[in-house]
Design a protein around this motif. Structure first.
Motif, mmCIF file in Angstrom:
data_model
loop_
_atom_site.group_PDB
_atom_site.id
_atom_site.type_symbol
_atom_site.label_atom_id
_atom_site.label_comp_id
_atom_site.label_asym_id
_atom_site.label_seq_id
_atom_site.Cartn_x
_atom_site.Cartn_y
_atom_site.Cartn_z
ATOM 1 N N LEU A 94 -60.066 -63.152 -92.949
ATOM 2 C CA LEU A 94 -61.011 -63.724 -91.824
ATOM 3 C C LEU A 94 -60.259 -64.420 -90.986
ATOM 4 O O LEU A 94 -60.354 -64.163 -89.582
ATOM 5 C CB LEU A 94 -61.767 -64.597 -92.700
ATOM 6 N N GLY A 95 -59.134 -65.089 -91.297
ATOM 7 C CA GLY A 95 -58.433 -65.764 -90.500
ATOM 8 C C GLY A 95 -57.379 -64.821 -89.360
ATOM 9 O O GLY A 95 -57.471 -64.886 -88.389
ATOM 10 N N SER A 96 -57.059 -63.495 -90.058
ATOM 11 C CA SER A 96 -56.442 -62.381 -89.247
ATOM 12 C C SER A 96 -57.236 -62.084 -88.252
ATOM 13 O O SER A 96 -56.816 -61.694 -86.819
ATOM 14 C CB SER A 96 -55.901 -61.474 -89.893
ATOM 15 N N ARG A 103 -61.847 -69.478 -81.838
ATOM 16 C CA ARG A 103 -62.658 -69.514 -82.767
ATOM 17 C C ARG A 103 -62.568 -70.034 -83.983
ATOM 18 O O ARG A 103 -61.425 -69.517 -84.373
ATOM 19 C CB ARG A 103 -63.158 -67.736 -82.666
ATOM 20 N N PRO A 104 -63.356 -70.822 -84.651
ATOM 21 C CA PRO A 104 -62.947 -71.521 -85.834
ATOM 22 C C PRO A 104 -63.392 -70.804 -87.144
ATOM 23 O O PRO A 104 -64.313 -69.905 -86.985
ATOM 24 C CB PRO A 104 -63.839 -72.664 -85.488
ATOM 25 N N GLY A 143 -51.667 -70.702 -86.347
ATOM 26 C CA GLY A 143 -52.532 -71.259 -84.987
ATOM 27 C C GLY A 143 -53.701 -71.003 -85.085
ATOM 28 O O GLY A 143 -54.714 -71.003 -84.269
ATOM 29 N N VAL A 144 -54.328 -70.663 -86.335
ATOM 30 C CA VAL A 144 -55.909 -70.305 -86.241
ATOM 31 C C VAL A 144 -56.587 -71.808 -86.424
ATOM 32 O O VAL A 144 -56.134 -72.498 -87.072
ATOM 33 C CB VAL A 144 -56.080 -69.688 -87.466
ATOM 34 N N ARG A 145 -57.736 -71.975 -85.818
ATOM 35 C CA ARG A 145 -58.229 -73.124 -85.649
ATOM 36 C C ARG A 145 -59.302 -73.081 -87.098
ATOM 37 O O ARG A 145 -60.241 -72.564 -87.072
ATOM 38 C CB ARG A 145 -59.258 -73.117 -84.568
ATOM 39 N N GLN A 205 -68.482 -80.190 -83.505
ATOM 40 C CA GLN A 205 -67.298 -81.228 -83.348
ATOM 41 C C GLN A 205 -66.149 -80.574 -82.915
ATOM 42 O O GLN A 205 -65.306 -81.135 -82.084
ATOM 43 C CB GLN A 205 -67.186 -82.084 -84.532
ATOM 44 N N GLY A 206 -66.287 -79.364 -83.079
ATOM 45 C CA GLY A 206 -64.986 -78.572 -82.599
ATOM 46 C C GLY A 206 -64.065 -78.244 -83.571
ATOM 47 O O GLY A 206 -62.868 -77.420 -83.361
ATOM 48 N N VAL A 207 -64.073 -78.545 -84.795
ATOM 49 C CA VAL A 207 -63.354 -78.208 -85.713
ATOM 50 C C VAL A 207 -61.748 -78.741 -85.228
ATOM 51 O O VAL A 207 -61.044 -78.011 -85.473
ATOM 52 C CB VAL A 207 -63.299 -76.503 -86.382
#
Length: 288
Positions: A94-96, A103-104, A143-145, A205-207
């Protein structure tokens, strides 16, 4: 915003879908059977058919979404280590799909491995068997949110099929509602609809944080839970040794009670559902 939700027909995930749809989000949920597809379609959400083993499907669905919420987990405790590894791999996939964007991704974990009263800043013990949060932190380094929503061990409400119903079944089977030692160790609790709101508020809140605590009742003594179950079933309430609880002894003996003060302040989250002990007064918990 378009949100892809895994575990969209599960106990927590279905509440998350309900919360997001009610707030005007577009939702696509993962479902693995015709029955679950039908339940998800009835909510107005779109459906991606698949399982946690369908990594290409997961990657494609995450790539098409503005945000991803991962609530799915295989709770077959006879193969927990394998399931934890599967969960870690799914989170990586999912993160990849989100890497290189803003995108969080919100993943789900529990409180095992944390000290009593821990804040959102405390990191679980490396010995903790579930690897969801470890996987999430690795994505952040890339660097993933990404952030983790830590759920209380009892995400309760009528229809609950988690740890408290397990204790109810054990009490029925053995004729006693039991606790370990003096029963002074504590669990946290949260109503499922309150838990779902944490996910939505974190997105809005923007994670910006690495961890959120979906915890309403911060510390409920295990003995008090046993007393409510005993009262609901008309059974004696007594201390028992670990053997009484079988494979569940590690959880039954654990202090899984943390603070959610920071999450409440940051998100403006105010739990409004009944507390765990209040829910256990409802006869519906003991039906069947």
């Amino acid at each position: 915003m378009h949100v892809f939700v895994t575990g969209a027909t599960g106990w927590v995930g279905s509440a998350v879908v309900q919360e997001l749809m009610g707030a005007g989000y577009r939702v696509t949920g993962l479902a693995r059977s015709e029955h679950k597809v039908a339940a998800l379609v009835a909510t107005g959400a779109k459906v991606v058919r698949g399982t946690l083993e369908d990594l290409d499907v997961l990657h494609q669905a995450a790539s098409a979404a503005d945000a991803v919420i991962h609530t799915a987990f295989n709770h077959d405790f006879s193969r927990f280590a394998e399931n934890a590894e599967q969960d870690r791999h799914v989170i990586e996939v999912l993160g990849s799909a989100l890497q290189g964007s803003e995108r969080p991704l919100l993943v789900t974990s529990g409180l095992l491995g944390l000290t009593r009263g821990a804040s959102e800043l405390e990191v679980p013990s490396p010995a903790s068997p579930r690897k969801s949060e470890t996987a999430a932190r690795a994505l952040v380094e890339r660097g993933v949110r990404c952030a983790t929503v830590r759920l209380a061990p009892s995400v309760h409400g009528l229809g609950d099929y988690g740890f408290v119903p397990l204790l109810i079944r054990l009490a029925r089977k053995t004729g006693v509602s039991a606790y370990l030692g003096d029963g002074g160790h504590c669990w946290s609790g949260v109503h499922r609809l309150d838990a779902a709101r944490v996910y939505r508020l974190a997105l809005e809140q923007g994670v910006t944080q690495s961890v959120y605590h979906a915890v309403a009742d911060e510390a409920v003594p295990f003995k008090a839970i046993a007393q409510m179950i005993g009262g609901g079933l008309g059974l004696p309430v007594e201390s028992r040794e670990r053997e009484h609880f079988g494979w569940f002894a590690h959880m039954a003996a654990a202090n899984m009670a943390v603070s959610s003060e920071y999450t409440r302040a940051l998100l403006g989250w105010m739990p409004s559902g009944p507390g765990l002990l209040a829910d256990l007064e409802h006869p519906g918990y003991y039906a069947g």
